[in-house]
Design a protein around this motif. Structure first.
Motif, PDB file in Angstrom:
ATOM      1  N   LYS A 122       0.843  -1.194   0.000  1.00 46.71           N
ATOM      2  CA  LYS A 122       0.000   0.000   0.000  1.00 46.71           C
ATOM      3  C   LYS A 122       0.880   1.247   0.000  1.00 46.71           C
ATOM      4  O   LYS A 122       1.793   1.379   0.817  1.00 46.71           O
ATOM      5  N   LEU A 123       0.599   2.175  -0.904  1.00 51.22           N
ATOM      6  CA  LEU A 123       1.323   3.444  -0.946  1.00 51.22           C
ATOM      7  C   LEU A 123       0.864   4.314   0.221  1.00 51.22           C
ATOM      8  O   LEU A 123      -0.319   4.619   0.353  1.00 51.22           O
ATOM      9  N   LEU A 124       1.799   4.699   1.087  1.00 52.13           N
ATOM     10  CA  LEU A 124       1.490   5.508   2.263  1.00 52.13           C
ATOM     11  C   LEU A 124       1.772   6.988   2.047  1.00 52.13           C
ATOM     12  O   LEU A 124       1.210   7.834   2.744  1.00 52.13           O
ATOM     13  N   GLY A 125       2.679   7.303   1.121  1.00 55.75           N
ATOM     14  CA  GLY A 125       3.013   8.698   0.859  1.00 55.75           C
ATOM     15  C   GLY A 125       4.112   8.785  -0.178  1.00 55.75           C
ATOM     16  O   GLY A 125       4.769   7.792  -0.494  1.00 55.75           O
ATOM     17  N   LYS A 126       4.279   9.983  -0.730  1.00 54.50           N
ATOM     18  CA  LYS A 126       5.353  10.178  -1.714  1.00 54.50           C
ATOM     19  C   LYS A 126       5.790  11.626  -1.703  1.00 54.50           C
ATOM     20  O   LYS A 126       5.067  12.516  -1.272  1.00 54.50           O
ATOM     21  N   VAL A 127       7.019  11.837  -2.197  1.00 51.23           N
ATOM     22  CA  VAL A 127       7.566  13.182  -2.347  1.00 51.23           C
ATOM     23  C   VAL A 127       8.410  13.188  -3.622  1.00 51.23           C
ATOM     24  O   VAL A 127       9.119  12.230  -3.914  1.00 51.23           O
ATOM     25  N   VAL A 128       8.292  14.269  -4.384  1.00 52.32           N
ATOM     26  CA  VAL A 128       9.063  14.421  -5.619  1.00 52.32           C
ATOM     27  C   VAL A 128      10.194  15.394  -5.344  1.00 52.32           C
ATOM     28  O   VAL A 128       9.974  16.509  -4.837  1.00 52.32           O
ATOM     29  N   VAL A 129      11.408  14.980  -5.691  1.00 54.07           N
ATOM     30  CA  VAL A 129      12.603  15.794  -5.475  1.00 54.07           C
ATOM     31  C   VAL A 129      13.145  16.237  -6.842  1.00 54.07           C
ATOM     32  O   VAL A 129      13.251  15.433  -7.765  1.00 54.07           O
ATOM     33  N   THR A 130      13.492  17.517  -6.930  1.00 58.54           N
ATOM     34  CA  THR A 130      14.120  18.055  -8.126  1.00 58.54           C
ATOM     35  C   THR A 130      15.378  18.809  -7.699  1.00 58.54           C
ATOM     36  O   THR A 130      15.619  19.019  -6.520  1.00 58.54           O
ATOM     37  N   ARG A 131      16.141  19.222  -8.708  1.00 61.48           N
ATOM     38  CA  ARG A 131      17.340  20.009  -8.434  1.00 61.48           C
ATOM     39  C   ARG A 131      17.302  21.242  -9.325  1.00 61.48           C
ATOM     40  O   ARG A 131      17.035  21.147 -10.521  1.00 61.48           O
ATOM     41  N   ALA A 132      17.575  22.370  -8.717  1.00 63.57           N
ATOM     42  CA  ALA A 132      17.598  23.627  -9.450  1.00 63.57           C
ATOM     43  C   ALA A 132      18.671  23.595 -10.538  1.00 63.57           C
ATOM     44  O   ALA A 132      19.744  23.029 -10.346  1.00 63.57           O
ATOM     45  N   GLU A 133      18.348  24.176 -11.672  1.00 68.75           N
ATOM     46  CA  GLU A 133      19.326  24.275 -12.775  1.00 68.75           C
ATOM     47  C   GLU A 133      20.396  25.297 -12.392  1.00 68.75           C
ATOM     48  O   GLU A 133      20.184  26.155 -11.557  1.00 68.75           O
ATOM     49  N   HIS A 134      21.531  25.226 -13.067  1.00 70.42           N
ATOM     50  CA  HIS A 134      22.657  26.158 -12.783  1.00 70.42           C
ATOM     51  C   HIS A 134      22.236  27.579 -12.983  1.00 70.42           C
ATOM     52  O   HIS A 134      21.608  28.080 -13.753  1.00 70.42           O
TER      53      HIS A 134
END
Length: 134
Positions: A122-134
């Motif tokens: 069962k999926l309990l939670g999620k978070v999407v991570v990104t990285r700022a461009e230069h």
């Protein structure tokens, strides 16, 4: 003598107000109320959470790092998986709660960290991570 009686009454009222066991269940005599026992429990009953810090990961040279923190909320077994840009999930961690560094975050990519119950059921939670461009 007239001033002494109102002061004595006020002091008595304050004493009994401070001793009100409904405001301080941990000091009540006898068995604590179930709510007080749950609040004092080392594993508090909370909802599942997963988060990343920092997010977005600041721009820079090389790989970036974010710390993923999670909890299943009730002490039950959990698993954290990660998927990069919609690709197949990879196992990231297998504990009910904790934190771990993801030291391979690249600019221009998206990483979705998903917290599941034991057995990937069962999926309990999620978070999407990104990285700022230069």
């Amino acid at each position: 003598m007239k001033a002494t009686i109102p002061i004595a009454i006020a002091v008595t009222c304050l004493f009994f107000a401070a001793c009100d066991s409904s405001k301080h269940p941990e000091s009540a005599a006898g068995t604590p109320k179930p709510e007080a026992a749950a609040a004092a429990s080392p594993i508090a009953q909370t909802g599942p959470t997963i988060k990343a810090a920092p997010n977005p990961v600041p721009a820079g040279s090389g790989m970036g790092t974010t710390t993923i923190s999670w909890t299943t909320g009730d002490g039950s077994a959990g698993q954290v998986y990660v998927s990069s840009d919609g690709q197949a999930e990879q196992l990231f961690a297998t504990t009910p709660q904790g934190s771990a560094d993801a030291a391979w975050v690249q600019a221009g990519k998206s990483y979705e960290f998903r917290l599941y119950s034991a057995g990937h059921e069962k999926l309990l939670g999620k978070v999407v991570v990104t990285r700022a461009e230069h």
